[in-house]
Design a protein around this motif. Structure first.
Motif, PDB file in Angstrom:
ATOM      1  N   GLU A   1       0.828  -1.214   0.000  1.00  9.58           N
ATOM      2  CA  GLU A   1       0.000   0.000   0.000  1.00  9.58           C
ATOM      3  C   GLU A   1       0.859   1.259   0.000  1.00  9.58           C
ATOM      4  O   GLU A   1       0.578   2.218  -0.728  1.00  9.58           O
ATOM      5  CB  GLU A   1      -0.931  -0.014   1.213  1.00  9.58           C
ATOM      6  N   VAL A   2       1.916   1.249   0.808  1.00  8.39           N
ATOM      7  CA  VAL A   2       2.813   2.409   0.867  1.00  8.39           C
ATOM      8  C   VAL A   2       3.472   2.635  -0.495  1.00  8.39           C
ATOM      9  O   VAL A   2       3.545   3.766  -0.990  1.00  8.39           O
ATOM     10  CB  VAL A   2       3.887   2.212   1.956  1.00  8.39           C
ATOM     11  N   ASN A   3       3.935   1.562  -1.105  1.00  7.41           N
ATOM     12  CA  ASN A   3       4.627   1.709  -2.389  1.00  7.41           C
ATOM     13  C   ASN A   3       3.689   2.218  -3.475  1.00  7.41           C
ATOM     14  O   ASN A   3       4.077   3.061  -4.299  1.00  7.41           O
ATOM     15  CB  ASN A   3       5.230   0.369  -2.812  1.00  7.41           C
ATOM     16  N   ASP A   4       2.473   1.713  -3.502  1.00  7.83           N
ATOM     17  CA  ASP A   4       1.510   2.175  -4.504  1.00  7.83           C
ATOM     18  C   ASP A   4       1.267   3.673  -4.366  1.00  7.83           C
ATOM     19  O   ASP A   4       1.162   4.398  -5.369  1.00  7.83           O
ATOM     20  CB  ASP A   4       0.185   1.415  -4.358  1.00  7.83           C
ATOM     21  N   SER A   5       1.175   4.151  -3.149  1.00  9.40           N
ATOM     22  CA  SER A   5       0.945   5.572  -2.912  1.00  9.40           C
ATOM     23  C   SER A   5       2.186   6.408  -3.211  1.00  9.40           C
ATOM     24  O   SER A   5       2.096   7.510  -3.765  1.00  9.40           O
ATOM     25  CB  SER A   5       0.512   5.787  -1.462  1.00  9.40           C
ATOM     26  N   GLN A   6       3.372   5.874  -2.863  1.00  9.82           N
ATOM     27  CA  GLN A   6       4.618   6.630  -3.004  1.00  9.82           C
ATOM     28  C   GLN A   6       4.928   6.978  -4.452  1.00  9.82           C
ATOM     29  O   GLN A   6       5.572   7.991  -4.726  1.00  9.82           O
ATOM     30  CB  GLN A   6       5.768   5.836  -2.389  1.00  9.82           C
ATOM     31  N   LYS A   7       4.476   6.166  -5.374  1.00  4.42           N
ATOM     32  CA  LYS A   7       4.755   6.420  -6.790  1.00  4.42           C
ATOM     33  C   LYS A   7       4.180   7.752  -7.276  1.00  4.42           C
ATOM     34  O   LYS A   7       4.641   8.307  -8.268  1.00  4.42           O
ATOM     35  CB  LYS A   7       4.211   5.274  -7.648  1.00  4.42           C
ATOM     36  N   PHE A   8       3.155   8.255  -6.576  1.00  6.28           N
ATOM     37  CA  PHE A   8       2.509   9.502  -6.980  1.00  6.28           C
ATOM     38  C   PHE A   8       3.024  10.708  -6.192  1.00  6.28           C
ATOM     39  O   PHE A   8       2.449  11.786  -6.245  1.00  6.28           O
ATOM     40  CB  PHE A   8       0.989   9.383  -6.804  1.00  6.28           C
ATOM     41  N   LYS A   9       4.108  10.506  -5.461  1.00 11.02           N
ATOM     42  CA  LYS A   9       4.629  11.557  -4.580  1.00 11.02           C
ATOM     43  C   LYS A   9       4.968  12.841  -5.343  1.00 11.02           C
ATOM     44  O   LYS A   9       4.679  13.942  -4.881  1.00 11.02           O
ATOM     45  CB  LYS A   9       5.876  11.025  -3.863  1.00 11.02           C
ATOM     46  N   LEU A  10       5.578  12.707  -6.518  1.00  8.90           N
ATOM     47  CA  LEU A  10       5.984  13.905  -7.262  1.00  8.90           C
ATOM     48  C   LEU A  10       4.785  14.645  -7.840  1.00  8.90           C
ATOM     49  O   LEU A  10       4.783  15.882  -7.906  1.00  8.90           O
ATOM     50  CB  LEU A  10       6.969  13.539  -8.370  1.00  8.90           C
ATOM     51  N   ILE A  11       3.772  13.909  -8.278  1.00  5.56           N
ATOM     52  CA  ILE A  11       2.556  14.555  -8.768  1.00  5.56           C
ATOM     53  C   ILE A  11       1.927  15.388  -7.659  1.00  5.56           C
ATOM     54  O   ILE A  11       1.497  16.528  -7.867  1.00  5.56           O
ATOM     55  CB  ILE A  11       1.552  13.504  -9.287  1.00  5.56           C
ATOM     56  N   LYS A  12       1.903  14.834  -6.450  1.00  6.72           N
ATOM     57  CA  LYS A  12       1.345  15.566  -5.310  1.00  6.72           C
ATOM     58  C   LYS A  12       2.169  16.806  -5.011  1.00  6.72           C
ATOM     59  O   LYS A  12       1.627  17.877  -4.695  1.00  6.72           O
ATOM     60  CB  LYS A  12       1.283  14.649  -4.083  1.00  6.72           C
ATOM     61  N   LYS A  13       3.497  16.665  -5.089  1.00  6.60           N
ATOM     62  CA  LYS A  13       4.359  17.820  -4.852  1.00  6.60           C
ATOM     63  C   LYS A  13       4.117  18.904  -5.904  1.00  6.60           C
ATOM     64  O   LYS A  13       4.123  20.101  -5.608  1.00  6.60           O
ATOM     65  CB  LYS A  13       5.830  17.398  -4.882  1.00  6.60           C
ATOM     66  N   ALA A  14       3.926  18.467  -7.154  1.00  7.67           N
ATOM     67  CA  ALA A  14       3.762  19.431  -8.249  1.00  7.67           C
ATOM     68  C   ALA A  14       2.551  20.327  -8.046  1.00  7.67           C
ATOM     69  O   ALA A  14       2.535  21.483  -8.508  1.00  7.67           O
ATOM     70  CB  ALA A  14       3.656  18.684  -9.573  1.00  7.67           C
ATOM     71  N   LYS A  15       1.545  19.806  -7.354  1.00  2.61           N
ATOM     72  CA  LYS A  15       0.322  20.592  -7.144  1.00  2.61           C
ATOM     73  C   LYS A  15       0.570  21.798  -6.242  1.00  2.61           C
ATOM     74  O   LYS A  15      -0.262  22.704  -6.173  1.00  2.61           O
ATOM     75  CB  LYS A  15      -0.769  19.692  -6.540  1.00  2.61           C
ATOM     76  N   LYS A  16       1.711  21.809  -5.543  1.00  2.48           N
ATOM     77  CA  LYS A  16       2.066  22.998  -4.751  1.00  2.48           C
ATOM     78  C   LYS A  16       2.451  24.157  -5.656  1.00  2.48           C
ATOM     79  O   LYS A  16       2.366  25.323  -5.269  1.00  2.48           O
ATOM     80  CB  LYS A  16       3.242  22.692  -3.813  1.00  2.48           C
ATOM     81  N   TYR A  17       2.885  23.829  -6.864  1.00  2.00           N
ATOM     82  CA  TYR A  17       3.430  24.858  -7.759  1.00  2.00           C
ATOM     83  C   TYR A  17       2.502  25.187  -8.921  1.00  2.00           C
ATOM     84  O   TYR A  17       2.532  26.303  -9.443  1.00  2.00           O
ATOM     85  CB  TYR A  17       4.792  24.400  -8.283  1.00  2.00           C
ATOM     86  N   TYR A  18       1.687  24.226  -9.331  1.00  2.00           N
ATOM     87  CA  TYR A  18       0.749  24.441 -10.429  1.00  2.00           C
ATOM     88  C   TYR A  18      -0.579  23.775 -10.098  1.00  2.00           C
ATOM     89  O   TYR A  18      -0.621  22.620  -9.683  1.00  2.00           O
ATOM     90  CB  TYR A  18       1.287  23.848 -11.741  1.00  2.00           C
ATOM     91  N   ASP A  19      -1.668  24.496 -10.298  1.00  2.00           N
ATOM     92  CA  ASP A  19      -2.988  23.921 -10.087  1.00  2.00           C
ATOM     93  C   ASP A  19      -3.316  22.877 -11.140  1.00  2.00           C
ATOM     94  O   ASP A  19      -4.062  21.926 -10.887  1.00  2.00           O
ATOM     95  CB  ASP A  19      -4.060  25.016 -10.116  1.00  2.00           C
TER      96      ASP A  19
END
Length: 438
Positions: free
Chosen positions: A285-303
């Motif tokens: 479960e952790v690994n499946d979620s971790q793969k999207f970490k950068l997409i989540k980070k990107a939302k801080k900079y672009y909507d």
């Protein structure tokens, strides 16, 4: 002795070539005639550092063929190294293993040992031996042994020739002695156990490493919240010999052909036997979620990514291979494309395979410079040496807006002290020098 190897993928071909390099006559069998013709010319059909060179050096000891009958009929030892891909329910698909077992049963004309090197659920070797003895057409003795592989893509040749251990699982002592003879010139400790223990050693080892990766990624995510630096935390943990410093590099999760498949397979096997391995389930479960970490980070900079040019550095699941199985790029790039981004991707060896998924939707770049050119944001998915060793000033020089999201922590934080950049990595403080005057 004559050795046959069924399957010429990562496991089968590396095993066959390494056995040939130790003085054995090895027949490598595959159903794909195109692959076989390539191998007859000394060309490896898979990208694996050092494999082609070793193969060419020992061509006189190697025979490549689609004719399994001639390969198996008088072999002393037959290795099964075919794939055991994941089914939809997470269990291992053993169809290829049983197909080869059936071919062996109809072909062998002398006593032999069948060695299952493919990763299979606990108890499979027992079933294969019963299957062979029921199907064998001649009056011969056949014994089955488990001999799991512990190679990593990118270092497979070294991992085979200088393995951390060689595990031999047998129920027949004589079969164990034969396999010790096969491996006598290999620089590795050898242990002989029963078959089910050997099968479990493989799963338990891979799943433990997956656990370490998921654990350190969860700690890294917490470090971002509380202001700690995961690299310092990992270094401090790794100094404890009970923990060790390997597989403590935080990132965006594990991929490849082994960890994802083997964690799911062991979890499925436990559930099938009315058990639950909660730690393995959590790691998945952790690994499946971790793969999207950068997409989540990107939302801080672009909507939204609509209209943005996105640079992607690295497509494969790790450096040193062209394998895309379970690569983070395969789940992130579709999101970028669906959200309207223009994606410019660079990878030194993975482009040909990626084009099978996205032949025209992505701009594939031959250089890192070209991928970064006019980009609004950059995602680093694979820690290729070319990426780790590049001049970080290129981000500022080439990108329209130098926002870099690093999923593999390729650079020390102080590398950016003279660069106008936002550098956001995993489990470490964000470097934000984008608008700072110097």
């Amino acid at each position: 002795m004559k050795i046959a190897v069924a399957g010429t993928g990562y496991v089968g071909l590396v095993t066959g070539v390494c056995l040939a390099s130790k003085g054995n006559q090895v027949w490598c069998v595959d159903v794909d005639e195109t692959k076989v013709e390539l191998m007859k010319q000394g060309i490896s059909p898979i990208y694996e550092p050092g494999l082609s060179e070793l193969m060419k050096e020992h061509m006189d000891a190697l025979t490549f063929t689609t004719d399994y009958r001639s390969a198996y009929k008088d072999a002393d030892v037959i290795f099964i190294g075919v794939g055991t891909p994941e089914k939809k329910d997470g269990s291992a698909n053993l169809a290829y293993v049983y197909t080869v077992a059936g071919q062996i049963a109809e072909s062998i004309e002398k006593d032999c040992i069948v060695v299952v090197k493919s990763t299979v659920p606990i108890g499979t070797n027992d079933k294969i031996e019963n299957f062979l003895r029921a199907k064998v057409r001649r009056d011969v003795n056949v014994f089955v042994a488990s001999n799991p592989e512990f190679l990593a893509q990118g270092t497979a040749v070294r991992d085979t020739l200088h393995a951390s251990r060689i595990v031999i699982g047998v129920e027949n002592p004589e079969a164990g002695e034969v396999l010790k003879k096969v491996y006598e010139n290999f620089d590795a400790p050898k242990m002989v156990v029963n078959r089910r223990s050997a099968e479990m050693i493989k799963y338990a080892s891979n799943d433990f490493l997956a656990l370490k990766i998921s654990y350190i990624n969860e700690i890294a995510n917490l470090c971002e919240t509380v202001g700690a630096n995961i690299e310092d935390v990992s270094a401090g943990m790794g100094m404890d010999p009970r923990i060790g410093n390997r597989f403590l590099n935080a990132g965006i999760g594990y991929g490849g052909s082994c960890f994802p498949k083997d964690t799911k397979a062991l979890s499925w096997l436990a559930a099938f036997n009315d058990k639950e391995i909660k730690t393995i389930k959590a790691a998945i479960e952790v690994n499946d979620s971790q793969k999207f970490k950068l997409i989540k980070k990107a939302k801080k900079y672009y909507d939204s990514f609509e209209g943005l040019t996105v640079a992607v550095l690295g497509l494969t699941f790790k450096p040193g291979t062209d394998d895309l199985r379970e690569a983070p790029s395969l789940v992130n790039i579709p999101i970028l494309l669906e959200d309207g981004a223009k994606v410019k991707a660079w990878d030194p060896v993975g482009v040909a395979n990626y084009k099978k998924y996205y032949p025209t939707e992505i701009e594939y770049c031959k250089t890192i410079d070209k991928a970064l050119e006019d980009a609004d944001i950059c995602f680093i998915f694979t820690e290729w040496p070319d990426v780790k060793n590049m001049d970080v000033a290129l981000f500022e020089k080439k990108m329209k807006c130098p926002i870099v999201l690093d999923g593999r922590n390729c650079y020390p934080l102080d590398a950016f002290k003279d660069v106008h950049i936002i550098y956001d990595s995993i489990g470490r403080p964000v470097v934000d020098y984008l608008y700072l005057d110097r």
